[in-house]
Write a protein that holds these residues in place. Structure first.
Motif, mmCIF file in Angstrom:
data_model
loop_
_atom_site.group_PDB
_atom_site.id
_atom_site.type_symbol
_atom_site.label_atom_id
_atom_site.label_comp_id
_atom_site.label_asym_id
_atom_site.label_seq_id
_atom_site.Cartn_x
_atom_site.Cartn_y
_atom_site.Cartn_z
ATOM 1 N N THR A 1 -16.652 22.040 38.183
ATOM 2 C CA THR A 1 -17.813 21.385 38.772
ATOM 3 C C THR A 1 -17.281 20.253 39.649
ATOM 4 O OG1 THR A 1 -19.297 21.897 36.941
ATOM 5 C CG2 THR A 1 -19.831 19.963 38.267
ATOM 6 N N VAL A 2 -17.830 20.145 40.852
ATOM 7 C CA VAL A 2 -17.367 19.128 41.795
ATOM 8 C C VAL A 2 -18.529 18.228 42.155
ATOM 9 C CG1 VAL A 2 -15.518 20.575 42.686
ATOM 10 C CG2 VAL A 2 -17.772 20.661 43.756
ATOM 11 N N ALA A 3 -18.221 16.994 42.456
ATOM 12 C CA ALA A 3 -19.294 16.033 42.706
ATOM 13 C C ALA A 3 -18.828 14.911 43.616
ATOM 14 C CB ALA A 3 -19.798 15.450 41.392
ATOM 15 N N TRP A 4 -19.794 14.250 44.197
ATOM 16 C CA TRP A 4 -19.583 13.021 44.944
ATOM 17 C C TRP A 4 -20.452 11.925 44.335
ATOM 18 C CZ3 TRP A 4 -15.970 12.413 48.725
ATOM 19 C CH2 TRP A 4 -15.421 13.566 49.290
ATOM 20 N N PHE A 5 -19.856 10.770 44.195
ATOM 21 C CA PHE A 5 -20.554 9.578 43.754
ATOM 22 C C PHE A 5 -20.299 8.486 44.785
ATOM 23 C CE2 PHE A 5 -21.787 10.655 39.378
ATOM 24 C CZ PHE A 5 -21.048 11.806 39.178
ATOM 25 N N MET B 1 -22.713 14.763 55.659
ATOM 26 C CA MET B 1 -23.734 13.719 55.632
ATOM 27 C C MET B 1 -24.353 13.601 57.022
ATOM 28 S SD MET B 1 -21.827 10.849 53.292
ATOM 29 C CE MET B 1 -20.642 10.415 54.571
ATOM 30 N N ASN B 2 -25.612 13.924 57.120
ATOM 31 C CA ASN B 2 -26.338 13.839 58.385
ATOM 32 C C ASN B 2 -27.400 12.755 58.314
ATOM 33 O OD1 ASN B 2 -24.858 16.100 59.306
ATOM 34 N ND2 ASN B 2 -26.405 17.517 58.501
ATOM 35 N N SER B 3 -27.867 12.352 59.473
ATOM 36 C CA SER B 3 -28.932 11.342 59.557
ATOM 37 C C SER B 3 -28.620 10.146 58.664
ATOM 38 C CB SER B 3 -30.274 11.962 59.158
ATOM 39 O OG SER B 3 -30.581 13.074 59.972
ATOM 40 N N LEU B 4 -27.435 9.626 58.810
ATOM 41 C CA LEU B 4 -26.992 8.531 57.949
ATOM 42 C C LEU B 4 -27.847 7.294 58.163
ATOM 43 C CD1 LEU B 4 -23.189 9.161 58.190
ATOM 44 C CD2 LEU B 4 -24.462 8.945 56.051
ATOM 45 N N LYS B 5 -28.019 6.572 57.060
ATOM 46 C CA LYS B 5 -28.818 5.345 57.062
ATOM 47 C C LYS B 5 -27.939 4.184 56.587
ATOM 48 C CE LYS B 5 -32.914 7.998 55.671
ATOM 49 N NZ LYS B 5 -33.986 8.137 54.655
ATOM 50 N N PRO B 6 -28.310 2.962 56.949
ATOM 51 C CA PRO B 6 -27.516 1.815 56.468
ATOM 52 C C PRO B 6 -27.388 1.773 54.945
ATOM 53 C CG PRO B 6 -28.943 1.141 58.256
ATOM 54 C CD PRO B 6 -29.318 2.562 57.940
ATOM 55 N N GLU B 7 -28.409 2.234 54.247
ATOM 56 C CA GLU B 7 -28.342 2.218 52.786
ATOM 57 C C GLU B 7 -27.384 3.255 52.211
ATOM 58 O OE1 GLU B 7 -31.092 2.396 54.694
ATOM 59 O OE2 GLU B 7 -32.604 3.740 53.809
ATOM 60 N N ASP B 8 -26.827 4.108 53.064
ATOM 61 C CA ASP B 8 -25.790 5.034 52.613
ATOM 62 C C ASP B 8 -24.413 4.375 52.602
ATOM 63 O OD1 ASP B 8 -27.435 7.570 54.530
ATOM 64 O OD2 ASP B 8 -27.513 7.299 52.352
ATOM 65 N N THR B 9 -24.331 3.153 53.097
ATOM 66 C CA THR B 9 -23.060 2.440 53.114
ATOM 67 C C THR B 9 -22.538 2.253 51.697
ATOM 68 O OG1 THR B 9 -23.566 1.288 55.173
ATOM 69 C CG2 THR B 9 -21.954 0.261 53.700
ATOM 70 N N ALA B 10 -21.305 2.706 51.464
ATOM 71 C CA ALA B 10 -20.716 2.638 50.124
ATOM 72 C C ALA B 10 -19.304 3.204 50.183
ATOM 73 C CB ALA B 10 -21.540 3.441 49.128
ATOM 74 N N ILE B 11 -18.591 3.035 49.094
ATOM 75 C CA ILE B 11 -17.355 3.782 48.892
ATOM 76 C C ILE B 11 -17.741 5.078 48.199
ATOM 77 C CG2 ILE B 11 -15.101 3.848 47.786
ATOM 78 C CD1 ILE B 11 -15.088 0.791 47.927
ATOM 79 N N TYR B 12 -17.302 6.169 48.751
ATOM 80 C CA TYR B 12 -17.635 7.481 48.215
ATOM 81 C C TYR B 12 -16.434 8.055 47.461
ATOM 82 C CZ TYR B 12 -22.024 7.648 50.731
ATOM 83 O OH TYR B 12 -23.302 7.389 51.163
ATOM 84 N N TYR B 13 -16.707 8.542 46.268
ATOM 85 C CA TYR B 13 -15.680 9.095 45.400
ATOM 86 C C TYR B 13 -15.985 10.561 45.093
ATOM 87 C CZ TYR B 13 -14.658 4.180 44.345
ATOM 88 O OH TYR B 13 -14.345 2.849 44.423
ATOM 89 N N CYS B 14 -14.946 11.372 45.107
ATOM 90 C CA CYS B 14 -15.112 12.731 44.626
ATOM 91 C C CYS B 14 -14.648 12.797 43.171
ATOM 92 C CB CYS B 14 -14.350 13.736 45.471
ATOM 93 S SG CYS B 14 -12.581 13.442 45.607
#
Length: 126
Positions: free
Chosen positions: A32-36, A83-96
């Protein structure tokens, strides 16, 4: 096991990015793979996941549904987050994250994943 996340960057609202998570030392086809994602002072938040079995069920947090897509290329042993139609609230460090033993009801729970990448920063300006 190493998970190398890449693809982050600085973009404007409405732009797109594709994050990649390349694995070594582990066959992701059985996982199982994921993004947080995580922002300062907040807990790690579930973004998207794909269950480990063939035709795997996907899950998305409500705020990214219709904009983000998780996928994998087993030949390249890589997981992606489009990731499409990115919003400012998507700002973060993304981890797999990956794990080979989760049940479906657990795939949104960060505590259940055994293997993590180091993160890639996504910054969306308004």
């Amino acid at each position: 096991v190493q998970l190398q996340a890449s693809g982050g960057g600085l973009v404007q609202a409405g732009d797109s990015l594709r994050l990649s998570c390349a694995a070594s030392g582990r066959n992701l086809s059985r996982d199982t793979v994921a993004w947080f994602r995580q922002t300062p002072g907040k807990e790690r938040e579930f973004v998207a996941s794909e269950f480990r079995f063939t035709g795997g069920t996907t899950r998305y947090t409500d705020s990214v549904k219709g904009r983000f897509t998780i996928s994998r290329d087993n030949a390249k042993n890589t997981v992606y987050l489009q990731m499409n139609s990115l919003k400012p609230e998507d700002t973060a460090i993304y981890y797999c994250a990956v794990d080979g033993s989760l049940i479906l009801s657990s795939i949104t729970n960060a505590q259940q994943y055994d293997f993590w990448g180091r993160g890639t920063l996504v910054t969306v300006s308004s």
